[in-house]
Enzyme design. Structure first.
Site, mmCIF file in Angstrom:
data_model
loop_
_atom_site.group_PDB
_atom_site.id
_atom_site.type_symbol
_atom_site.label_atom_id
_atom_site.label_comp_id
_atom_site.label_asym_id
_atom_site.label_seq_id
_atom_site.Cartn_x
_atom_site.Cartn_y
_atom_site.Cartn_z
ATOM 1 N N ASP A 52 0.821 -1.226 -0.023
ATOM 2 C CA ASP A 52 -0.145 0.046 0.084
ATOM 3 C C ASP A 52 0.877 1.271 -0.100
ATOM 4 O OD1 ASP A 52 -2.485 1.704 -0.198
ATOM 5 O OD2 ASP A 52 -2.653 1.388 1.935
ATOM 6 N N GLY A 63 0.037 5.658 -4.388
ATOM 7 C CA GLY A 63 -0.659 6.713 -4.715
ATOM 8 C C GLY A 63 -0.066 7.962 -3.977
ATOM 9 N N HIS A 82 2.477 3.566 -8.812
ATOM 10 C CA HIS A 82 1.906 2.191 -9.450
ATOM 11 C C HIS A 82 3.244 1.674 -10.215
ATOM 12 C CE1 HIS A 82 -1.833 2.663 -7.496
ATOM 13 N NE2 HIS A 82 -2.438 3.185 -8.578
ATOM 14 N N SER A 101 -11.023 -6.373 -4.140
ATOM 15 C CA SER A 101 -12.372 -6.465 -4.763
ATOM 16 C C SER A 101 -13.085 -5.040 -4.515
ATOM 17 C CB SER A 101 -13.192 -7.743 -4.213
ATOM 18 O OG SER A 101 -13.245 -7.662 -2.621
ATOM 19 N N GLU A 102 -12.494 -4.380 -3.575
ATOM 20 C CA GLU A 102 -13.036 -3.021 -3.457
ATOM 21 C C GLU A 102 -12.446 -1.809 -4.511
ATOM 22 O OE1 GLU A 102 -12.264 -5.052 -0.582
ATOM 23 O OE2 GLU A 102 -14.264 -5.524 -0.415
ATOM 24 N N TRP A 130 -12.062 -1.666 -7.194
ATOM 25 C CA TRP A 130 -12.919 -1.646 -8.594
ATOM 26 C C TRP A 130 -13.523 -0.158 -8.782
ATOM 27 C CZ3 TRP A 130 -11.716 -4.370 -12.673
ATOM 28 C CH2 TRP A 130 -11.644 -5.681 -12.698
ATOM 29 N N LEU A 159 9.761 -21.178 -4.406
ATOM 30 C CA LEU A 159 8.875 -20.060 -3.569
ATOM 31 C C LEU A 159 7.271 -20.306 -4.108
ATOM 32 C CD1 LEU A 159 8.387 -17.611 -1.858
ATOM 33 C CD2 LEU A 159 8.952 -16.354 -3.729
HETATM 34 C C1 IPE Z 1 -5.151 -2.655 0.162
HETATM 35 O O1 IPE Z 1 -5.078 -1.461 -0.174
HETATM 36 C C2 IPE Z 1 -5.420 -3.393 -1.287
HETATM 37 C C3 IPE Z 1 -4.220 -3.580 -1.949
HETATM 38 C C4 IPE Z 1 -2.906 -3.001 -1.685
HETATM 39 C C5 IPE Z 1 -4.094 -4.160 -3.193
HETATM 40 P P1 IPE Z 1 -6.173 -0.180 -0.366
HETATM 41 O O2 IPE Z 1 -5.498 0.995 -0.478
HETATM 42 O O3 IPE Z 1 -7.456 -0.688 -1.154
HETATM 43 O O4 IPE Z 1 -6.892 -0.113 1.321
HETATM 44 P P2 IPE Z 1 -7.828 0.586 2.071
HETATM 45 O O5 IPE Z 1 -8.824 1.246 1.027
HETATM 46 O O6 IPE Z 1 -6.880 1.876 2.471
HETATM 47 O O7 IPE Z 1 -8.205 0.217 3.145
HETATM 48 C C1 IPE Z 2 -1.639 0.336 -3.393
HETATM 49 O O1 IPE Z 2 -1.504 1.777 -3.527
HETATM 50 C C2 IPE Z 2 -2.036 -0.239 -4.548
HETATM 51 C C3 IPE Z 2 -3.541 -0.791 -4.925
HETATM 52 C C4 IPE Z 2 -4.364 -0.536 -3.892
HETATM 53 C C5 IPE Z 2 -3.852 -1.128 -6.199
HETATM 54 P P1 IPE Z 2 -2.553 2.692 -3.314
HETATM 55 O O2 IPE Z 2 -3.035 2.952 -4.684
HETATM 56 O O3 IPE Z 2 -3.622 2.330 -2.530
HETATM 57 O O4 IPE Z 2 -2.036 3.781 -2.737
HETATM 58 P P2 IPE Z 2 -2.398 4.864 -1.725
HETATM 59 O O5 IPE Z 2 -2.962 4.285 -0.489
HETATM 60 O O6 IPE Z 2 -3.619 5.669 -2.159
HETATM 61 O O7 IPE Z 2 -1.274 5.863 -1.289
HETATM 62 MG MG MG Z 3 -4.046 2.437 -0.317
#
Ligand code: IPE
Ligand code: IPE
Ligand code: MG
Length: 252
Positions: free
Chosen positions: A22, A25, A39, A68-69, A71, A133
Site C-alpha cells: 500500500d 498513490g 504504481h 475486490s473494493e 474496482w 517459492l
Molecule cells: C489494500 O489497499 C489493497 C491493496 C493493496 C491491493 P487499499 O488502499 O485498497 O486499502 P484501503 O482502502 O486503504 O483500506
Molecule cells: C496500493 O497503493 C495499490 C493498490 C491498492 C492497487 P494505493 O493505490 O492504495 O496507494 P494509496 O494508499 O492511495 O497511497
Molecule cells: Mg491504499
C-alpha cells in the site's frame, strides 16, 4: 538473483509472508506526480521483494495487488492498474519461471479482460511444475469473498451427500479457503502507514504476526523487507497458551 541476503537474525524464520502493498498513490502525490507513477514504481518494489523472498528461502509469499473494493476507484486508475498488471506479468513470467517460482492467483478471476485472464493462465501454467517459492498474487480478492466461496463449496458437498453437517469444522473450512496448500501466514506486512487488514486473508490471518510500516510501497525494498523479517523472531507466538507453555512448545 545475485546479491546473497545477509541473514543476521537468529531464531525462527517465517515460512509464509503475506503483504499488503500500500501507498503507491501517496508516494506519487508527495512528489507531485500522477498516481500512475507510484504504481509503476511499485512494480519495481514487487520485483525486489520477490527476489529477496527467494534468497531468504521463504516457502510462500502472498501479495495483495488488487482488492475486490479497488474496482470502485476512478475507471482511469483501474484501467491503468489492469494494463500494468498484464504487462508486468508478461515481462516477468520468464524470469519467474527460470527462478523455480510457482506463481498462482487468488480472487474472483471472472471479472478480468480476456488479455489479462489469458496472461494469468499462462503465468500459472508456465510455472506450475516449479518447486521453489510459492508466490500467490491476490487479484480481485476479498477475505469475505474467500470465506463465502468456501462455504458455498462446502454446502454443495452437503447437498450432494459427500459431507455431513457434523463433519464441518475448522479443518474442513481451511481446506476450502484459498491458500489451503501452504501454511497460514506467519508474518503479515502492511506498508503505507494504515493499521487495517482491508479485507485481506481474513480466515488465514487468525494467528499471524502483524507488522505495519509507514514506508510507502515504492520505497519498500530489500533493506525494509529484511528489517520486517528480522522483527519476526522477536515475537512470541502463543496461540492461546501461556507464555511459559508456549516457550516449551517452541512454536516456529
Ligand atoms: C489494500 O489497499 C489493497 C491493496 C493493496 C491491493 P487499499 O488502499 O485498497 O486499502 P484501503 O482502502 O486503504 O483500506
Ligand atoms: C496500493 O497503493 C495499490 C493498490 C491498492 C492497487 P494505493 O493505490 O492504495 O496507494 P494509496 O494508499 O492511495 O497511497
Ligand atoms: Mg491504499
Amino acid at each position: 538473483m545475485t546479491n546473497p541476503v545477509e541473514v543476521t537474525h537468529q531464531g525462527p524464520k517465517p515460512k509464509h509472508v503475506a503483504i499488503i502493498m500500500d501507498g503507491n498513490g501517496r508516494w506519487a502525490e508527495a512528489r507531485n506526480r500522477p498516481r500512475a507513477f507510484g504504481h509503476q514504481e511499485g512494480v519495481k518494489s514487487t520485483r525486489e521483494i520477490v527476489e529477496v523472498g527467494v534468497e531468504y528461502g521463504l516457502e510462500a509469499l502472498t501479495l495483495f495487488a488488487f482488492s475486490s473494493e479497488n474496482w470502485q476507484r476512478p475507471k482511469k486508475e483501474v484501467d491503468l492498474l489492469m494494463g500494468l498488471l498484464q504487462r508486468s506479468l508478461k515481462k516477468e513470467s520468464p524470469e519467474l519461471a527460470r527462478n523455480n517460482i510457482r506463481v498462482r492467483f487468488i480472487g474472483d478471476m471472472s471479472a478480468f479482460s480476456d488479455v489479462l485472464a489469458e496472461q494469468i493462465q499462462k503465468t500459472e501454467l508456465d510455472t506450475t511444475h516449479n518447486t521453489g517459492l510459492n508466490l500467490t498474487i491476490a487479484l480481485n480478492y476479498g477475505g469475505r469473498w474467500d470465506i463465502t466461496q468456501a462455504v458455498r463449496q462446502i454446502a454443495q458437498e452437503v447437498e450432494r451427500g459427500t459431507l455431513t453437517l457434523q463433519q464441518i469444522d475448522g479443518d474442513v473450512m481451511a481446506k476450502h479457503v484459498c491458500l489451503a496448500d501452504v501454511p497460514d501466514p506467519d508474518l503479515f506486512i502492511r506498508t503505507g502507514g494504515e493499521y487495517r487488514v482491508s479485507n485481506y486473508l481474513l480466515w488465514q490471518l487468525a494467528y499471524t504476526e502483524l507488522y505495519f510500516t509507514p514506508v510507502y510501497w515504492p520505497d519498500f525494498r530489500r533493506e525494509q523487507f529484511l528489517e520486517a523479517l528480522a522483527e519476526f523472531p522477536k515475537r512470541q507466538r502463543r496461540f492461546g497458551l501461556t507464555g511459559e507453555q508456549a516457550s516449551r512448545k517452541n512454536f516456529a
